[in-house]
Write a protein that holds these residues in place. Structure first.
Motif, PDB file in Angstrom:
ATOM      1  N   GLY A  15       0.791  -1.239   0.000  1.00 17.73           N
ATOM      2  CA  GLY A  15       0.000   0.000   0.000  1.00 17.73           C
ATOM      3  C   GLY A  15       0.818   1.282   0.000  1.00 17.73           C
ATOM      4  N   LYS A  16       2.047   1.222  -0.556  1.00 17.24           N
ATOM      5  CA  LYS A  16       2.889   2.419  -0.603  1.00 17.24           C
ATOM      6  C   LYS A  16       2.248   3.508  -1.469  1.00 17.24           C
ATOM      7  CE  LYS A  16       6.195  -0.166  -2.233  1.00 17.24           C
ATOM      8  NZ  LYS A  16       5.499  -1.468  -2.118  1.00 17.24           N
ATOM      9  N   SER A  17       1.809   3.125  -2.662  1.00 19.78           N
ATOM     10  CA  SER A  17       1.211   4.123  -3.564  1.00 19.78           C
ATOM     11  C   SER A  17      -0.129   4.603  -3.017  1.00 19.78           C
ATOM     12  CB  SER A  17       1.033   3.527  -4.959  1.00 19.78           C
ATOM     13  OG  SER A  17       2.273   3.084  -5.443  1.00 19.78           O
ATOM     14  N   SER A  18      -0.869   3.699  -2.371  1.00 21.62           N
ATOM     15  CA  SER A  18      -2.147   4.109  -1.756  1.00 21.62           C
ATOM     16  C   SER A  18      -1.883   5.143  -0.670  1.00 21.62           C
ATOM     17  CB  SER A  18      -2.850   2.900  -1.129  1.00 21.62           C
ATOM     18  OG  SER A  18      -3.069   1.911  -2.099  1.00 21.62           O
ATOM     19  N   LEU A  19      -0.800   4.947   0.078  1.00 28.19           N
ATOM     20  CA  LEU A  19      -0.481   5.909   1.141  1.00 28.19           C
ATOM     21  C   LEU A  19      -0.097   7.264   0.538  1.00 28.19           C
ATOM     22  CD1 LEU A  19      -0.065   6.686   4.089  1.00 28.19           C
ATOM     23  CD2 LEU A  19       2.208   5.654   4.009  1.00 28.19           C
ATOM     24  N   GLN A  36       4.036  -5.424  -7.916  1.00 28.42           N
ATOM     25  CA  GLN A  36       4.912  -4.681  -8.840  1.00 28.42           C
ATOM     26  C   GLN A  36       4.149  -3.731  -9.751  1.00 28.42           C
ATOM     27  OE1 GLN A  36       7.408  -7.869 -10.508  1.00 28.42           O
ATOM     28  NE2 GLN A  36       7.188  -8.663  -8.444  1.00 28.42           N
ATOM     29  N   THR A  37       3.204  -3.041  -9.140  1.00 30.18           N
ATOM     30  CA  THR A  37       2.452  -2.020  -9.871  1.00 30.18           C
ATOM     31  C   THR A  37       3.348  -0.817 -10.160  1.00 30.18           C
ATOM     32  OG1 THR A  37       0.333  -2.708  -8.964  1.00 30.18           O
ATOM     33  CG2 THR A  37       0.508  -0.417  -9.659  1.00 30.18           C
ATOM     34  N   THR A  38       4.032  -0.337  -9.133  1.00 32.33           N
ATOM     35  CA  THR A  38       4.903   0.837  -9.313  1.00 32.33           C
ATOM     36  C   THR A  38       6.207   0.400  -9.959  1.00 32.33           C
ATOM     37  OG1 THR A  38       3.925   1.827  -7.364  1.00 32.33           O
ATOM     38  CG2 THR A  38       6.019   2.754  -8.086  1.00 32.33           C
ATOM     39  N   CYS A 122      -5.013  -1.104   8.505  1.00 36.14           N
ATOM     40  CA  CYS A 122      -5.616  -1.328   9.824  1.00 36.14           C
ATOM     41  C   CYS A 122      -7.138  -1.327   9.782  1.00 36.14           C
ATOM     42  CB  CYS A 122      -5.094  -0.294  10.822  1.00 36.14           C
ATOM     43  SG  CYS A 122      -3.392  -0.645  11.254  1.00 36.14           S
ATOM     44  N   ASP A 123      -7.714  -1.073   8.628  1.00 31.45           N
ATOM     45  CA  ASP A 123      -9.175  -1.159   8.488  1.00 31.45           C
ATOM     46  C   ASP A 123      -9.617  -2.604   8.301  1.00 31.45           C
ATOM     47  OD1 ASP A 123      -9.505  -1.551   5.227  1.00 31.45           O
ATOM     48  OD2 ASP A 123      -7.721  -0.456   5.788  1.00 31.45           O
ATOM     49  N   ARG A 124      -8.685  -3.507   8.036  1.00 32.52           N
ATOM     50  CA  ARG A 124      -9.066  -4.874   7.670  1.00 32.52           C
ATOM     51  C   ARG A 124      -9.489  -5.719   8.862  1.00 32.52           C
ATOM     52  NH1 ARG A 124      -4.957  -7.232   3.271  1.00 32.52           N
ATOM     53  NH2 ARG A 124      -4.632  -8.611   5.025  1.00 32.52           N
TER      54      ARG A 124
HETATM   55  N1  LIG Z   1      -7.968  -2.784   3.017  1.00 36.53           N
HETATM   56  C1  LIG Z   1      -6.978  -1.994   2.618  1.00 36.53           C
HETATM   57  N2  LIG Z   1      -6.423  -2.176   1.403  1.00 36.53           N
HETATM   58  C2  LIG Z   1      -5.410  -1.347   1.042  1.00 36.53           C
HETATM   59  C3  LIG Z   1      -4.923  -0.319   1.888  1.00 36.53           C
HETATM   60  N3  LIG Z   1      -3.892   0.295   1.254  1.00 36.53           N
HETATM   61  C4  LIG Z   1      -3.768  -0.307   0.062  1.00 36.53           C
HETATM   62  N4  LIG Z   1      -4.668  -1.297  -0.086  1.00 36.53           N
HETATM   63  C5  LIG Z   1      -4.845  -2.180  -1.255  1.00 36.53           C
HETATM   64  O1  LIG Z   1      -3.648  -2.936  -1.443  1.00 36.53           O
HETATM   65  C6  LIG Z   1      -3.400  -3.166  -2.831  1.00 36.53           C
HETATM   66  C7  LIG Z   1      -1.998  -2.682  -3.189  1.00 36.53           C
HETATM   67  O2  LIG Z   1      -1.942  -1.272  -3.047  1.00 36.53           O
HETATM   68  P1  LIG Z   1      -0.789  -0.392  -3.722  1.00 36.53           P
HETATM   69  O3  LIG Z   1      -0.901   0.984  -3.131  1.00 36.53           O
HETATM   70  O4  LIG Z   1      -0.796  -0.507  -5.205  1.00 36.53           O
HETATM   71  O5  LIG Z   1       0.494  -1.147  -3.117  1.00 36.53           O
HETATM   72  P2  LIG Z   1       2.049  -0.841  -3.385  1.00 36.53           P
HETATM   73  O6  LIG Z   1       2.772  -1.125  -2.121  1.00 36.53           O
HETATM   74  O7  LIG Z   1       2.224   0.505  -3.969  1.00 36.53           O
HETATM   75  O8  LIG Z   1       2.394  -1.973  -4.451  1.00 36.53           O
HETATM   76  P3  LIG Z   1       3.610  -2.018  -5.544  1.00 36.53           P
HETATM   77  O9  LIG Z   1       3.578  -0.751  -6.332  1.00 36.53           O
HETATM   78  O10 LIG Z   1       3.257  -3.222  -6.357  1.00 36.53           O
HETATM   79  O11 LIG Z   1       4.866  -2.204  -4.765  1.00 36.53           O
HETATM   80  C8  LIG Z   1      -4.515  -2.413  -3.578  1.00 36.53           C
HETATM   81  O12 LIG Z   1      -5.525  -3.347  -3.907  1.00 36.53           O
HETATM   82  C9  LIG Z   1      -5.010  -1.403  -2.563  1.00 36.53           C
HETATM   83  O13 LIG Z   1      -6.367  -1.029  -2.768  1.00 36.53           O
HETATM   84  C10 LIG Z   1      -5.558  -0.149   3.176  1.00 36.53           C
HETATM   85  O14 LIG Z   1      -5.224   0.717   3.982  1.00 36.53           O
HETATM   86  N5  LIG Z   1      -6.564  -1.021   3.469  1.00 36.53           N
END
Ligand SMILES: Nc1nc2c(ncn2[C@@H]2O[C@H](COP(=O)(O)OP(=O)(O)OP(=O)(O)O)[C@@H](O)[C@H]2O)c(=O)[nH]1
Ligand SMILES: [Mg+2]
Length: 303
Positions: A15-19, A36-38, A122-124
């Motif tokens: 969830g790095k990009s989500s953050l 490996q999205t990013t 932490c919502d999970r």
């Molecule tokens: N339930 C939940 N899902 C999350 C949260 N943050 C991210 N996700 C989910 O986790 C998955 C990966 O999220 P990304 O933000 O793409 O993860 P990343 O770490 O950037 O991934 P890479 O770019 O592949 O390294 C997605 O399906 C998001 O919707 C969260 O706080 N809660």
């Protein structure tokens, strides 16, 4: 004013990009459930009261299977040299330190700036036993300057992370103009928009085999004689089978990707857009130094 650079690191999918999107309250980074999205380390700029934090979104650290994967992992390490602090993201459901986490531990071994452990998701439902157990798990593996728990999805705990990072940042002038959200070109962002739709519309291994090459990008901002933004892009795949999947029956899939990307491009740039999309086969491009370099997957100074 406190201003500095903070690298967000961790294995894929934590969830790095989500953050990043939650911190900036905008959808700047591509997010998907696929690992490996990013693919590029990108600086995204948070501006707050008395602070500017340049967050670097990074590719997930993993065990690379090809030269593209090697580049992804190496590009994370490059960001650590410039960081004032590092956030290591993990998930609240983590029960053991896996092979990819051990790669993260190795990557952080020589880091001298503060490293903060950030427990995400932490919502999970599996967060019921709280983040304490996860703090214990990772704190047994390396020292941290602090820990915090949050949900990038709901936004809970995200503001507290900012507060926690501020004391680690030097006092000084902002590095970027406050209007700038990302240190990247419009051309790069157009490629990311396209890749985002490829990731969300295609399944299994196919999205991992696709690269986007923006061959021409002409905006009315630069060419006032044009009424429309003109983008010519190629989707590069490794096999003819993948090409067929990307094009879809009667061209349906490619049309769907193109329409969705054009809509987002228009929203992002404020111009109506003409998007020309091609699919090309470049066998084993993820193993080719030459093609990787052309696509921007090479480190500065590398041959
Ligand atoms: N339930 C939940 N899902 C999350 C949260 N943050 C991210 N996700 C989910 O986790 C998955 C990966 O999220 P990304 O933000 O793409 O993860 P990343 O770490 O950037 O991934 P890479 O770019 O592949 O390294 C997605 O399906 C998001 O919707 C969260 O706080 N809660
Ligand atoms: Mg990401």
């Amino acid at each position: 004013m406190r201003c500095g650079v903070v690298s967000l690191v961790g294995r894929p999918n934590v969830g790095k990009s989500s953050l990043i999107n939650a911190l900036l309250k905008d959808k700047v980074a591509v997010v998907s459930p696929k690992p490996q999205t990013t693919r590029n380390a990108v600086r995204c700029i948070y501006n707050g009261e008395g602070a500017q934090i340049v967050f670097t979104d990074t590719p997930g650290i993993h065990l690379p299977k090809n030269k593209l994967g090697r580049f992804l992992c190496d590009s994370v390490k490059d960001t650590l040299d410039y960081a004032d602090a590092v956030c290591w993201l993990v998930e609240v459901g983590d029960r053991k330190i896996g092979a990819e986490d051990r790669e993260v531990i190795d990557a952080l071994a020589d880091v001298t700036c503060p490293v903060v452990l950030v427990v995400n998701k932490c919502d999970r439902a599996d967060s019921r036993d709280g983040p304490e157990r996860v703090y214990g798990l990772y704190e047994g593996a390396r020292p941290f300057a602090g820990h915090t728990a949050l949900s990038a999805k709901s936004g809970k705990g995200v503001a507290a992370l900012i507060g926690m990072l501020l004391p680690f940042l030097p006092e000084g002038e902002p590095l970027y103009d406050p209007d700038i959200l990302m240190d990247s070109t419009e051309r790069f962002r157009a490629g990311e928009i396209l890749r985002g739709h490829v990731l969300s519309l295609l399944r299994d291994e196919v999205p991992h085999c696709v690269a986007v090459e923006i061959e021409e990008y002409k905006s009315p901002d630069e060419y006032p004689d044009r009424r429309k933004l003109y983008v010519r892009a190629s989707l590069i795949v490794e096999t003819t089978g993948q090409k067929a999947i990307l094009i879809g029956e009667g061209g349906k899939m490619l049309k769907k990707i193109g329409q969705a990307a054009r809509f987002d491009l228009e929203k992002a740039t404020g111009h109506s857009a003409y998007l020309e999309l091609w699919v090309k086969v470049s066998p084993r491009w993820r193993q080719s130094d030459l093609v990787l370099r052309r696509l921007g997957y090479s480190r500065p100074g590398s041959r």
